[in-house]
Scaffold this motif. Structure first.
Motif, PDB file in Angstrom:
ATOM      1  N   ILE A  52       0.845  -1.197   0.000  1.00 54.25           N
ATOM      2  CA  ILE A  52       0.000   0.000   0.000  1.00 54.25           C
ATOM      3  C   ILE A  52       0.880   1.246   0.000  1.00 54.25           C
ATOM      4  O   ILE A  52       1.771   1.373   0.840  1.00 54.25           O
ATOM      5  CB  ILE A  52      -0.904   0.035   1.252  1.00 54.25           C
ATOM      6  N   PRO A  53       0.669   2.180  -0.936  1.00 55.75           N
ATOM      7  CA  PRO A  53       1.409   3.454  -0.891  1.00 55.75           C
ATOM      8  C   PRO A  53       0.899   4.313   0.271  1.00 55.75           C
ATOM      9  O   PRO A  53      -0.209   4.845   0.216  1.00 55.75           O
ATOM     10  CB  PRO A  53       1.102   4.098  -2.247  1.00 55.75           C
ATOM     11  N   ILE A  54       1.695   4.424   1.318  1.00 55.00           N
ATOM     12  CA  ILE A  54       1.284   5.135   2.526  1.00 55.00           C
ATOM     13  C   ILE A  54       1.689   6.602   2.437  1.00 55.00           C
ATOM     14  O   ILE A  54       2.849   6.922   2.160  1.00 55.00           O
ATOM     15  CB  ILE A  54       1.923   4.510   3.776  1.00 55.00           C
ATOM     16  N   SER A  55       0.726   7.488   2.678  1.00 56.95           N
ATOM     17  CA  SER A  55       1.013   8.924   2.652  1.00 56.95           C
ATOM     18  C   SER A  55       0.893   9.558   4.034  1.00 56.95           C
ATOM     19  O   SER A  55       1.146  10.745   4.202  1.00 56.95           O
ATOM     20  CB  SER A  55       0.057   9.633   1.680  1.00 56.95           C
ATOM     21  N   SER A  56       0.502   8.782   5.019  1.00 57.67           N
ATOM     22  CA  SER A  56       0.331   9.295   6.382  1.00 57.67           C
ATOM     23  C   SER A  56       1.691   9.565   7.018  1.00 57.67           C
ATOM     24  O   SER A  56       2.695   8.955   6.658  1.00 57.67           O
ATOM     25  CB  SER A  56      -0.422   8.282   7.237  1.00 57.67           C
ATOM     26  N   ALA A  57       1.701  10.468   7.989  1.00 60.79           N
ATOM     27  CA  ALA A  57       2.887  10.640   8.823  1.00 60.79           C
ATOM     28  C   ALA A  57       2.984   9.449   9.769  1.00 60.79           C
ATOM     29  O   ALA A  57       1.966   8.843  10.134  1.00 60.79           O
ATOM     30  CB  ALA A  57       2.791  11.935   9.605  1.00 60.79           C
ATOM     31  N   VAL A  58       4.202   9.100  10.151  1.00 64.86           N
ATOM     32  CA  VAL A  58       4.421   7.906  10.963  1.00 64.86           C
ATOM     33  C   VAL A  58       5.263   8.249  12.189  1.00 64.86           C
ATOM     34  O   VAL A  58       6.276   8.936  12.082  1.00 64.86           O
ATOM     35  CB  VAL A  58       5.139   6.809  10.150  1.00 64.86           C
ATOM     36  N   ILE A  59       4.818   7.772  13.348  1.00 70.44           N
ATOM     37  CA  ILE A  59       5.635   7.782  14.555  1.00 70.44           C
ATOM     38  C   ILE A  59       5.869   6.325  14.911  1.00 70.44           C
ATOM     39  O   ILE A  59       4.926   5.581  15.182  1.00 70.44           O
ATOM     40  CB  ILE A  59       4.952   8.520  15.721  1.00 70.44           C
ATOM     41  N   PHE A  60       7.130   5.904  14.886  1.00 66.09           N
ATOM     42  CA  PHE A  60       7.442   4.508  15.163  1.00 66.09           C
ATOM     43  C   PHE A  60       7.500   4.261  16.667  1.00 66.09           C
ATOM     44  O   PHE A  60       8.025   5.076  17.424  1.00 66.09           O
ATOM     45  CB  PHE A  60       8.774   4.114  14.526  1.00 66.09           C
ATOM     46  N   THR A  61       6.978   3.136  17.079  1.00 61.42           N
ATOM     47  CA  THR A  61       7.114   2.679  18.457  1.00 61.42           C
ATOM     48  C   THR A  61       7.919   1.388  18.397  1.00 61.42           C
ATOM     49  O   THR A  61       7.546   0.462  17.701  1.00 61.42           O
ATOM     50  CB  THR A  61       5.747   2.419  19.104  1.00 61.42           C
ATOM     51  N   THR A  62       9.032   1.356  19.095  1.00 59.82           N
ATOM     52  CA  THR A  62       9.957   0.243  18.880  1.00 59.82           C
ATOM     53  C   THR A  62      10.835  -0.017  20.082  1.00 59.82           C
ATOM     54  O   THR A  62      11.069   0.881  20.895  1.00 59.82           O
ATOM     55  CB  THR A  62      10.855   0.546  17.661  1.00 59.82           C
ATOM     56  N   ALA A  63      11.302  -1.248  20.186  1.00 56.47           N
ATOM     57  CA  ALA A  63      12.273  -1.601  21.219  1.00 56.47           C
ATOM     58  C   ALA A  63      13.693  -1.561  20.668  1.00 56.47           C
ATOM     59  O   ALA A  63      14.653  -1.789  21.393  1.00 56.47           O
ATOM     60  CB  ALA A  63      11.974  -2.999  21.765  1.00 56.47           C
ATOM     61  N   TYR A  64      13.837  -1.255  19.360  1.00 52.98           N
ATOM     62  CA  TYR A  64      15.159  -1.195  18.752  1.00 52.98           C
ATOM     63  C   TYR A  64      15.871   0.100  19.130  1.00 52.98           C
ATOM     64  O   TYR A  64      15.237   1.120  19.379  1.00 52.98           O
ATOM     65  CB  TYR A  64      15.044  -1.276  17.227  1.00 52.98           C
ATOM     66  N   ASP A  65      17.178   0.051  19.147  1.00 53.14           N
ATOM     67  CA  ASP A  65      17.925   1.240  19.528  1.00 53.14           C
ATOM     68  C   ASP A  65      18.089   2.193  18.338  1.00 53.14           C
ATOM     69  O   ASP A  65      17.704   1.901  17.211  1.00 53.14           O
ATOM     70  CB  ASP A  65      19.285   0.885  20.122  1.00 53.14           C
ATOM     71  N   GLU A  66      18.657   3.342  18.624  1.00 51.93           N
ATOM     72  CA  GLU A  66      18.785   4.391  17.612  1.00 51.93           C
ATOM     73  C   GLU A  66      19.612   3.929  16.420  1.00 51.93           C
ATOM     74  O   GLU A  66      19.330   4.290  15.278  1.00 51.93           O
ATOM     75  CB  GLU A  66      19.421   5.627  18.241  1.00 51.93           C
ATOM     76  N   TYR A  67      20.626   3.113  16.656  1.00 53.26           N
ATOM     77  CA  TYR A  67      21.478   2.645  15.568  1.00 53.26           C
ATOM     78  C   TYR A  67      20.661   1.896  14.524  1.00 53.26           C
ATOM     79  O   TYR A  67      20.810   2.110  13.326  1.00 53.26           O
ATOM     80  CB  TYR A  67      22.579   1.740  16.120  1.00 53.26           C
ATOM     81  N   ALA A  68      19.776   1.021  14.983  1.00 55.61           N
ATOM     82  CA  ALA A  68      18.958   0.252  14.045  1.00 55.61           C
ATOM     83  C   ALA A  68      18.021   1.165  13.271  1.00 55.61           C
ATOM     84  O   ALA A  68      17.748   0.941  12.089  1.00 55.61           O
ATOM     85  CB  ALA A  68      18.155  -0.811  14.794  1.00 55.61           C
ATOM     86  N   LEU A  69      17.534   2.219  13.908  1.00 56.14           N
ATOM     87  CA  LEU A  69      16.574   3.103  13.255  1.00 56.14           C
ATOM     88  C   LEU A  69      17.209   3.932  12.149  1.00 56.14           C
ATOM     89  O   LEU A  69      16.514   4.481  11.301  1.00 56.14           O
ATOM     90  CB  LEU A  69      15.930   4.028  14.290  1.00 56.14           C
ATOM     91  N   ARG A  70      18.533   4.023  12.129  1.00 58.51           N
ATOM     92  CA  ARG A  70      19.195   4.755  11.050  1.00 58.51           C
ATOM     93  C   ARG A  70      19.131   3.981   9.740  1.00 58.51           C
ATOM     94  O   ARG A  70      19.535   4.481   8.689  1.00 58.51           O
ATOM     95  CB  ARG A  70      20.657   4.998  11.421  1.00 58.51           C
ATOM     96  N   ALA A  71      18.629   2.756   9.776  1.00 62.85           N
ATOM     97  CA  ALA A  71      18.619   1.906   8.594  1.00 62.85           C
ATOM     98  C   ALA A  71      17.622   2.365   7.549  1.00 62.85           C
ATOM     99  O   ALA A  71      17.675   1.931   6.414  1.00 62.85           O
ATOM    100  CB  ALA A  71      18.308   0.458   8.996  1.00 62.85           C
ATOM    101  N   PHE A  72      16.685   3.214   7.904  1.00 63.69           N
ATOM    102  CA  PHE A  72      15.665   3.602   6.934  1.00 63.69           C
ATOM    103  C   PHE A  72      15.388   5.109   7.004  1.00 63.69           C
ATOM    104  O   PHE A  72      15.626   5.754   8.003  1.00 63.69           O
ATOM    105  CB  PHE A  72      14.372   2.821   7.167  1.00 63.69           C
ATOM    106  N   LYS A  73      14.874   5.641   5.884  1.00 64.38           N
ATOM    107  CA  LYS A  73      14.489   7.044   5.808  1.00 64.38           C
ATOM    108  C   LYS A  73      13.037   7.100   5.347  1.00 64.38           C
ATOM    109  O   LYS A  73      12.716   6.700   4.234  1.00 64.38           O
ATOM    110  CB  LYS A  73      15.385   7.809   4.838  1.00 64.38           C
ATOM    111  N   LEU A  74      12.177   7.614   6.225  1.00 62.15           N
ATOM    112  CA  LEU A  74      10.758   7.732   5.922  1.00 62.15           C
ATOM    113  C   LEU A  74      10.316   9.144   6.290  1.00 62.15           C
ATOM    114  O   LEU A  74      11.088   9.920   6.825  1.00 62.15           O
ATOM    115  CB  LEU A  74       9.955   6.726   6.749  1.00 62.15           C
TER     116      LEU A  74
END
Length: 251
Positions: free
Chosen positions: A68-90
């Protein structure tokens, strides 16, 4: 503001919903899997904002974007640390590390309100995400504590923990042999370090081990009282707002 929550752990989704209500944000829709989310997006207009867990029961939540092409803004909720979150750009507004702090949640919501981003299709490097988040289910949790006792260091296995509690600005581990040891960790830090399948924070003061629960008694004001084998210094009460999540955790 039209807001939805995508989170596979139903107690966590309900807890986030209650925290959002305190910010005057109502979330009538909660989805719990990639498949359910895809079906919902195919039949409903996209919301303004999505609170999205990265790891869902049937896969990474990014798989939703592949369908699905998502156009909504996203706030991620996660147990992963900041390093892992650098893996993607949204076009993510923010990310919140679990357990979600109410002040951090309010800050993320305010950031969204200030920016009010225009709808745009998300651009995701899925291969990079999968490489960075390989084997996400194998998150490592605390297995032991090292306690300094005079000139000696004592090792305490996590299996020997009956409960953790806060008292006089200190945090303690109470062990199955009836002893108490002062820790450097706060209860908030312990929530992220302990296996959530084994430990549950029943109140602001206590985290209990499922293996140490001897009995559970109905208490006043719709609360529950947890009986532990050796901890007797205070009553271990499941706070009213956590009773439903506690029951879910037990199951």
């Amino acid at each position: 503001m039209n807001v939805i929550i995508i989170e596979d752990e139903k107690p966590a989704a309900r807890l986030l919903q209650r925290k959002l209500q305190k910010l005057d944000i109502e979330t009538s829709t909660m989805l719990h899997s990639v498949e359910e989310a895809i079906g919902w997006f195919q039949n409903n207009p996209q919301p303004d904002l999505i609170f999205l867990d990265i790891q869902l029961s049937d896969g990474l939540s990014f798989e939703i974007f592949e369908t699905i092409p998502i156009s909504s803004a996203v706030i991620f909720t996660t147990a992963y640390d900041e390093y892992a979150l650098r893996a993607f750009k949204l076009n993510s507004i923010d990310y919140l590390l679990k357990p979600i702090d109410e002040d951090d949640l309010e800050s993320a919501v305010n950031k969204y309100r200030e920016r009010q981003p225009k709808p745009q299709q998300l651009s995701v490097d899925f291969d990079q995400i999968r490489r960075m988040l390989s084997n996400p289910a194998e998150k490592s949790y605390k297995k032991r504590f090292t306690i300094k006792m005079g000139q000696h260091l004592k090792m305490i296995s996590i299996e020997d923990a009956e409960c953790f509690y806060s008292e006089n600005k200190g945090t303690y581990i109470h062990t199955t042999d009836g002893r108490d040891y002062l820790l450097e960790n706060t209860l908030e830090q312990l929530e992220t370090e302990l296996d959530p399948k084994q430990f549950f924070r029943v109140s602001r003061k206590f985290i209990v081990s499922v293996n140490a629960i001897k009995d559970i008694v109905v208490y006043t004001n719709s609360r529950l009282k947890v009986i532990l084998p050796t901890y007797k210094d205070d009553e271990v009460i499941v706070s009213r707002e956590r009773v439903n999540d506690f029951r879910e955790w037990l199951n």
